[in-house]
Structure formats: structure tokens, C-alpha cells
Scaffold this active site. Structure first.
Site, mmCIF file in Angstrom:
data_model
loop_
_atom_site.group_PDB
_atom_site.id
_atom_site.type_symbol
_atom_site.label_atom_id
_atom_site.label_comp_id
_atom_site.label_asym_id
_atom_site.label_seq_id
_atom_site.Cartn_x
_atom_site.Cartn_y
_atom_site.Cartn_z
ATOM 1 N N ASP A 67 0.812 -1.215 0.000
ATOM 2 C CA ASP A 67 0.000 0.000 0.000
ATOM 3 C C ASP A 67 0.849 1.270 0.000
ATOM 4 O O ASP A 67 2.065 1.223 0.212
ATOM 5 C CB ASP A 67 -0.967 -0.004 1.203
ATOM 6 C CG ASP A 67 -0.312 -0.499 2.481
ATOM 7 O OD1 ASP A 67 0.926 -0.424 2.581
ATOM 8 O OD2 ASP A 67 -1.025 -0.991 3.378
ATOM 9 N N ASN A 133 -7.105 -2.252 14.805
ATOM 10 C CA ASN A 133 -8.506 -2.599 14.508
ATOM 11 C C ASN A 133 -8.619 -3.886 13.678
ATOM 12 O O ASN A 133 -9.698 -4.213 13.206
ATOM 13 C CB ASN A 133 -9.192 -1.438 13.771
ATOM 14 C CG ASN A 133 -8.523 -1.128 12.426
ATOM 15 O OD1 ASN A 133 -7.603 -1.821 12.012
ATOM 16 N ND2 ASN A 133 -8.993 -0.094 11.755
ATOM 17 N N HIS A 135 -7.035 -4.498 10.780
ATOM 18 C CA HIS A 135 -6.853 -4.374 9.320
ATOM 19 C C HIS A 135 -5.572 -5.090 8.878
ATOM 20 O O HIS A 135 -4.633 -5.243 9.658
ATOM 21 C CB HIS A 135 -6.890 -2.911 8.863
ATOM 22 C CG HIS A 135 -5.687 -2.081 9.191
ATOM 23 N ND1 HIS A 135 -5.765 -0.731 9.431
ATOM 24 C CD2 HIS A 135 -4.360 -2.372 9.306
ATOM 25 C CE1 HIS A 135 -4.554 -0.248 9.665
ATOM 26 N NE2 HIS A 135 -3.698 -1.218 9.607
ATOM 27 N N GLU A 140 -9.734 -2.017 5.722
ATOM 28 C CA GLU A 140 -10.273 -1.604 7.018
ATOM 29 C C GLU A 140 -11.538 -2.405 7.362
ATOM 30 O O GLU A 140 -12.234 -2.891 6.468
ATOM 31 C CB GLU A 140 -10.627 -0.110 6.972
ATOM 32 C CG GLU A 140 -9.444 0.812 6.706
ATOM 33 C CD GLU A 140 -8.539 0.999 7.922
ATOM 34 O OE1 GLU A 140 -8.460 0.094 8.778
ATOM 35 O OE2 GLU A 140 -7.901 2.057 7.997
HETATM 36 C C1 F6R Z 1 1.613 -1.212 6.131
HETATM 37 C C2 F6R Z 1 0.282 -1.786 6.277
HETATM 38 C C3 F6R Z 1 -0.479 -1.720 7.557
HETATM 39 C C4 F6R Z 1 0.398 -1.972 8.798
HETATM 40 C C5 F6R Z 1 -0.431 -1.904 10.070
HETATM 41 C C6 F6R Z 1 0.426 -2.061 11.305
HETATM 42 O O1 F6R Z 1 2.119 -1.413 4.821
HETATM 43 O O2 F6R Z 1 -0.231 -2.316 5.330
HETATM 44 O O3 F6R Z 1 -1.522 -2.651 7.531
HETATM 45 O O4 F6R Z 1 1.000 -3.230 8.680
HETATM 46 O O5 F6R Z 1 -1.116 -0.696 10.130
HETATM 47 O O6 F6R Z 1 1.297 -0.972 11.394
HETATM 48 P P1 F6R Z 1 2.510 -0.963 12.434
HETATM 49 O O7 F6R Z 1 3.420 -2.062 12.021
HETATM 50 O O8 F6R Z 1 3.136 0.386 12.272
HETATM 51 O O9 F6R Z 1 1.918 -1.191 13.776
#
Ligand code: F6R
Length: 238
Positions: A67, A133, A135, A140
Site C-alpha cells: 500500500d 482494529n 486491518h 479496514e
Molecule cells: C503497512 C500496512 C499496515 C500496517 C499496520 C500495522 O504497509 O499495510 O496494515 O502493517 O497498520 O502498522 P505498524 O506495524 O506500524 O503497527
């Protein structure tokens, strides 16, 4: 889903990296799916060390990313492109790397990335983090989940969680371009990393939950035949 409980972040990063390293040794032309965020930084550090030590090489390896924010220039230090350069690509030399990119909210950029993914083919390994959450990538919680790469609106929970990297919450982009669930599933092996107390609720629901629920996008991972969840004590026990 195989759950590997690790002592702490370093242990989680090392154990997950060992799996990636053994795969690269077996198949130097490996195709990797990469994630950004705090969770994989330690894993990437281990990969960089293994590359420096001559244990592995990325010369024939290719990668795609999950992403990217919309409306942030790739050269900006808040972009996921910048993150990947800083944390991996500037340190090891891949045959090819790619992140989705959309300068504006237009599905044509998602279609372009889907075409790229189709040509790229199945990934050997997809690395994931998990949102507080539940995701994965920027899929989401909601009523429906996207199958393919799409332009997505970030949830308030994600905007709040990601505001730690920005000066204020208002500066966090509200939209992103993200792989969909079927794109994530198009990997032989999925490695999900989860550390810290803030991830406990999502991890508990993922591991103990008995349903597949679009309100917990990560729950769909239980349908994939080869998922490794590397979780530290804090995320596991809360
Ligand atoms: C990042 C992504 C997100 C993160 C998630 C956790 O490329 O796709 O889904 O993996 O938000 O983020 P961190 O690792 O910063 O807690």
C-alpha cells in the site's frame, strides 16, 4: 495458522527473518510481498545483516508492496516509498521493487497496479502487519472487503495510530491505495507480525475467534493454507 509466540520484538523479528532467509537461500529469484510500518523494521534489519554477511543476496529477488498513501509524493519522508528506501532498498540491491502509486483518488491507478500484480505472478512470501482494529494492508473493518487493489478511505482508528509519524493528526492522509484481500492471498506463504500491547485485542480475536468477519479483516487469513503469525509476549498476553 501457525502461531509462534516470541519473547519480544527482537526475537519476533529474528524468527520471522530466519524463515524469509531460508526461503531466499532455497530460491534466490524469490518474489516478496512487503509491508511498511513499525512491525517489519526489525525483520528488514535482519535481512540487511544477512545480506551484508554474504549469507543471502537479493540480486535475483523481486518485491511488491501492499500500500501507499495518496497525495504524498514518493520523495516525501512520510511516503511508504521513502520508508522502504530507508529501511530496506537503500541497503540491499533487489532485481526489481514496486509500490502502488496514486497521486490522486482515481481507481485507474489501482487498475494499473492490479495489472502489475497479475504480470508479477504469485508471491513466495507476503509479509503483513496488523492494525489495532484488525486491518491488514489498508483493508479496514467494514461490511465488505475489496478483492483487488483499490483506493480506500482510512478509518479513524488507523488515522489516529498513524498520526505518531506526523506532526499532527490533520496531516495524516485520509486515503490510500491498497492491495485487496485476494491480492494478499496470492502468496504461497504469509507472515504476519504483531507486537506490543496495542495489538493484543486484534491478535486475540484473530487467534481465538471462530468466525471470518469483515469487521476483523485479518480473520480471513484463517482461510489461507500457509500462514505464520509471529507474535510477541505483549501482543499475545496483553
Ligand atoms: C503497512 C500496512 C499496515 C500496517 C499496520 C500495522 O504497509 O499495510 O496494515 O502493517 O497498520 O502498522 P505498524 O506495524 O506500524 O503497527
Amino acid at each position: 495458522m501457525k502461531v509462534i509466540v516470541c519473547k519480544d520484538y527482537d526475537d519476533m523479528s529474528k524468527k520471522a527473518a530466519d524463515l524469509v532467509i531460508s526461503n531466499i537461500k532455497e530460491k534466490p529469484q524469490i518474489k516478496l510481498g512487503l509491508a511498511t510500518g513499525s512491525s517489519p523494521i526489525g525483520l528488514y534489519k535482519n535481512l540487511i545483516s544477512a545480506n551484508e554477511d554474504g549469507e543471502i543476496s537479493f540480486k535475483f529477488a523481486k518485491s511488491v508492496n501492499l500500500d501507499e498513501y495518496i497525495g504524498i509524493d514518493p520523495a516525501n519522508d512520510q511516503s511508504y516509498q521513502y520508508f522502504m528506501n530507508e529501511n530496506l532498498f537503500n541497503h540491499v540491491s533487489f532485481a526489481d521493487t514496486k509500490l502502488p502509486y496514486a497521486p490522486e483518488n482515481d481507481e485507474k491507478y489501482a487498475e494499473e497496479y492490479n495489472k502489475y500484480l497479475d504480470d508479477f505472478g504469485q508471491r513466495d512470501i507476503q509479509i503483513l502487519g496488523i492494525g489495532e482494529n484488525g486491518h491488514i494492508a489498508f483493508n479496514e473493518p467494514g461490511e465488505v472487503l475489496n478483492r483487488r487493489t483499490s483506493i480506500v478511505k482510512l478509518s479513524q482508528s488507523t488515522i489516529e495510530a498513524n498520526s505518531r509519524f506526523f506532526e499532527s493528526e490533520e496531516d495524516v492522509p485520509k486515503y490510500a491505495i491498497s492491495m485487496g484481500m485476494s491480492d494478499i492471498f496470492n502468496a504461497k506463504t504469509i507472515i504476519l507480525l504483531a507486537n506490543g500491547k496495542k495489538k493484543h485485542d486484534a491478535v486475540k480475536k484473530l487467534i481465538e475467534g471462530n468466525t471470518i468477519d469483515p469487521k476483523l479483516p485479518a480473520s480471513f487469513l484463517s482461510l489461507h493454507p500457509n500462514v505464520y503469525i509471529y507474535v510477541d509476549e505483549e501482543a499475545y498476553r496483553g
